[in-house]
Design an enzyme around this catalytic site. Structure first.
Site, PDB file in Angstrom:
ATOM      1  N   HIS A  27      34.997  12.655  16.744  1.00  0.00           N
ATOM      2  CA  HIS A  27      36.139  13.742  16.648  1.00  0.00           C
ATOM      3  C   HIS A  27      37.253  12.589  16.061  1.00  0.00           C
ATOM      4  O   HIS A  27      37.670  11.936  17.186  1.00  0.00           O
ATOM      5  CB  HIS A  27      36.420  14.326  17.651  1.00  0.00           C
ATOM      6  N   LEU A  28      37.933  12.537  14.195  1.00  0.00           N
ATOM      7  CA  LEU A  28      39.224  11.523  14.844  1.00  0.00           C
ATOM      8  C   LEU A  28      40.103  12.530  14.652  1.00  0.00           C
ATOM      9  O   LEU A  28      41.357  11.973  14.532  1.00  0.00           O
ATOM     10  CB  LEU A  28      38.871  11.228  13.612  1.00  0.00           C
ATOM     11  N   LYS A  57      26.973  20.335  11.558  1.00  0.00           N
ATOM     12  CA  LYS A  57      27.092  20.451  12.852  1.00  0.00           C
ATOM     13  C   LYS A  57      27.305  22.242  13.415  1.00  0.00           C
ATOM     14  O   LYS A  57      27.694  23.061  13.161  1.00  0.00           O
ATOM     15  CB  LYS A  57      28.454  19.998  13.542  1.00  0.00           C
ATOM     16  N   ASP A  59      30.574  10.717  20.681  1.00  0.00           N
ATOM     17  CA  ASP A  59      31.413  11.641  20.635  1.00  0.00           C
ATOM     18  C   ASP A  59      32.796  11.078  21.454  1.00  0.00           C
ATOM     19  O   ASP A  59      32.917  11.620  22.303  1.00  0.00           O
ATOM     20  CB  ASP A  59      30.391  12.581  22.363  1.00  0.00           C
ATOM     21  N   HIS A 119      24.063  14.118  21.954  1.00  0.00           N
ATOM     22  CA  HIS A 119      25.273  13.655  23.295  1.00  0.00           C
ATOM     23  C   HIS A 119      23.954  14.293  24.908  1.00  0.00           C
ATOM     24  O   HIS A 119      24.150  15.534  24.824  1.00  0.00           O
ATOM     25  CB  HIS A 119      26.273  14.497  23.543  1.00  0.00           C
ATOM     26  N   ASN A 136      34.842  19.918  13.838  1.00  0.00           N
ATOM     27  CA  ASN A 136      35.709  20.944  14.110  1.00  0.00           C
ATOM     28  C   ASN A 136      36.905  20.048  14.823  1.00  0.00           C
ATOM     29  O   ASN A 136      37.511  20.711  15.879  1.00  0.00           O
ATOM     30  CB  ASN A 136      35.169  21.125  15.446  1.00  0.00           C
ATOM     31  N   HIS A 173      28.339  10.030  16.116  1.00  0.00           N
ATOM     32  CA  HIS A 173      29.204  11.524  16.614  1.00  0.00           C
ATOM     33  C   HIS A 173      30.653  10.799  16.633  1.00  0.00           C
ATOM     34  O   HIS A 173      30.959  10.360  17.606  1.00  0.00           O
ATOM     35  CB  HIS A 173      28.138  11.814  17.856  1.00  0.00           C
TER      36      HIS A 173
HETATM   37  C1  NCD Z   1      34.340  18.201  21.444  1.00  0.00           C
HETATM   38  C2  NCD Z   1      35.869  17.904  21.314  1.00  0.00           C
HETATM   39  O1  NCD Z   1      37.319  17.526  22.222  1.00  0.00           O
HETATM   40  O2  NCD Z   1      36.195  18.337  19.829  1.00  0.00           O
HETATM   41  N1  NCD Z   1      34.274  17.958  22.922  1.00  0.00           N
HETATM   42  C3  NCD Z   1      33.448  17.666  24.277  1.00  0.00           C
HETATM   43  O3  NCD Z   1      33.450  18.289  24.756  1.00  0.00           O
HETATM   44  N2  NCD Z   1      32.420  16.907  23.182  1.00  0.00           N
HETATM   45  C4  NCD Z   1      32.921  18.750  21.295  1.00  0.00           C
HETATM   46  C5  NCD Z   1      32.158  18.656  21.552  1.00  0.00           C
HETATM   47  O4  NCD Z   1      31.560  17.922  20.908  1.00  0.00           O
HETATM   48  O5  NCD Z   1      31.575  19.753  22.235  1.00  0.00           O
HETATM   49 ZN    ZN Z   2      30.984  16.032  20.223  1.00  0.00          ZN
END
Ligand code: NCD
Ligand code: ZN
Length: 356
Positions: free
Chosen positions: A16-17, A98, A252, A177, A42, A14
């Protein structure tokens, strides 16, 4: 236990790039530490077609350092535009879909209020074996009123998830998470290799809400799901320690520009990739379960997604270090990781490091 451990190169289930300058700044950090990762969709706009995912993958690969074989595994965002036909088209290239509850977290404005509304897409996913990755929180109730954010995960686990699993018994599901005792209790009872799995972040293993408000409000550890009570954190640690085959690491890692973290409305998301492998190792050491680390970091994730674990290895050594500086994008924007000594909690020594 010894002061050195060698494991297969980790898998991040998991991450976010982002895109653009942030992507160029954070992708090499993930690629250095992880052989492969499930990349969250996202972005803005959200990735909800196979074609967009392919373009996004190209952008990521262009930011991977030369000679590094990092493999990004792409996902689609369960927006209202995502169709069963697109799911079918994604088989082989798309590794999961997702779901973000509308309004719950960063860029969740394209999600359904409740996952249960996405009937046709879920049916198709079940049919073709496409994993559903859940942001498992109830944000809005059926009257569109906001729930207590500390309670959103429990509500999801006790109300929505059982109904989802009953309605789609063959659907492959990953509960992302885990942050609460409710999630851990549910997974201990119902988790099943290849079928119902869950991920754990370094943030939820390290912190509880005392640290989130230690001496004041702490933006760096503000994320969804919120870090919860110390009892919740203990339960997350308990399940990590058990070494179950359906529990794996998902950092995450979710960087935000400094201006969005330290602002009147702090963005949800903790930037963990620069320290995640080290923090997981430290906590497994504290819990006396370093023998479970490799499965958690490098084996269980790939198994669920049907990919081979890495043939490369990394070695970690027990040696104190600190992270002091932000990661700076090529546009000059600061991205502050958790545990840094400038904006952290003041006692941010990490006890394990990756051997060079
Ligand atoms: C994530 C994000 O910033 O893209 N933020 C988070 O608090 N975990 C989005 C997500 O996975 O909920
Ligand atoms: Zn996330």
């Amino acid at each position: 236990m010894s002061d050195t451990i060698t494991i297969k190169k980790p898998f991040d289930a998991h991450v976010h790039l982002r895109r653009g300058a942030m992507l160029r700044a954070v992708t090499p950090i993930t690629a250095e530490r992880f052989a492969s990762a499930i990349v969250m969709p996202n972005t803005e706009p959200p990735i909800d077609t196979v074609e967009m995912a392919a373009e996004y993958k190209k952008e990521i690969l262009a930011a991977v350092p030369v000679g590094n074989s990092f493999e990004p595994l792409m996902t689609l965002y369960l927006t209202k535009n995502l169709t069963p036909a697109e799911i079918e088209k994604g088989v082989g290239n798309i590794h999961g879909v997702k779901s973000y509850p509308y309004g719950a977290t960063t860029n969740s404005q394209w999600g359904y209020r409740s996952i249960l509304e996405a009937k046709d897409v879920l049916k198709k996913m079940e049919e073709v074996g496409m994993p559903l990755l859940l942001h498992g929180e109830v944000h809005l109730n059926e009257h569109n009123e906001e729930e207590d954010p500390y309670d959103g995960e429990r509500l999801f686990i006790t109300d929505i998830l059982p109904r989802l699993l009953d309605a789609y018994p063959r659907l492959k599901v990953s509960l992302e998470h885990m942050s609460s005792a409710s999630a851990v209790d549910f997974m201990e009872k119902n988790g099943k290799e290849g079928q119902l799995v869950a991920t754990i972040t370094p943030t939820h293993l390290l912190y509880d809400r005392r640290q989130a408000f230690s001496g004041g409000y702490r933006p760096l550890i503000h994320m969804k799901p919120l870090v919860k009570t110390s009892a919740d954190r203990e339960r997350v640690r308990d399940i990590a320690k058990k070494g179950l085959p359906f529990i794996s690491a998902g950092t995450d890692s979710a960087p935000h520009p400094e201006g969005k973290k330290f602002s009147s409305c702090c963005a949800f998301g903790t930037f963990t990739s620069p320290v995640a492998v080290e923090v997981y190792t430290q906590i497994f050491d504290e819990l006396g379960c370093l023998d479970k680390l490799e499965n958690f970091l490098s084996i269980n994730g790939p198994r669920f997604y049907g990919v081979e674990p890495s043939k490369e290895t990394i070695t970690l050594v027990k040696k104190d270090w600190q992270t002091t500086d932000p990661v700076v994008t090529d546009e000059g924007v600061n991205l502050w990781p958790i545990c840094n000594t400038v904006h952290g909690l003041g006692n941010e020594t990490i006890h394990w490091q990756i051997a060079k």
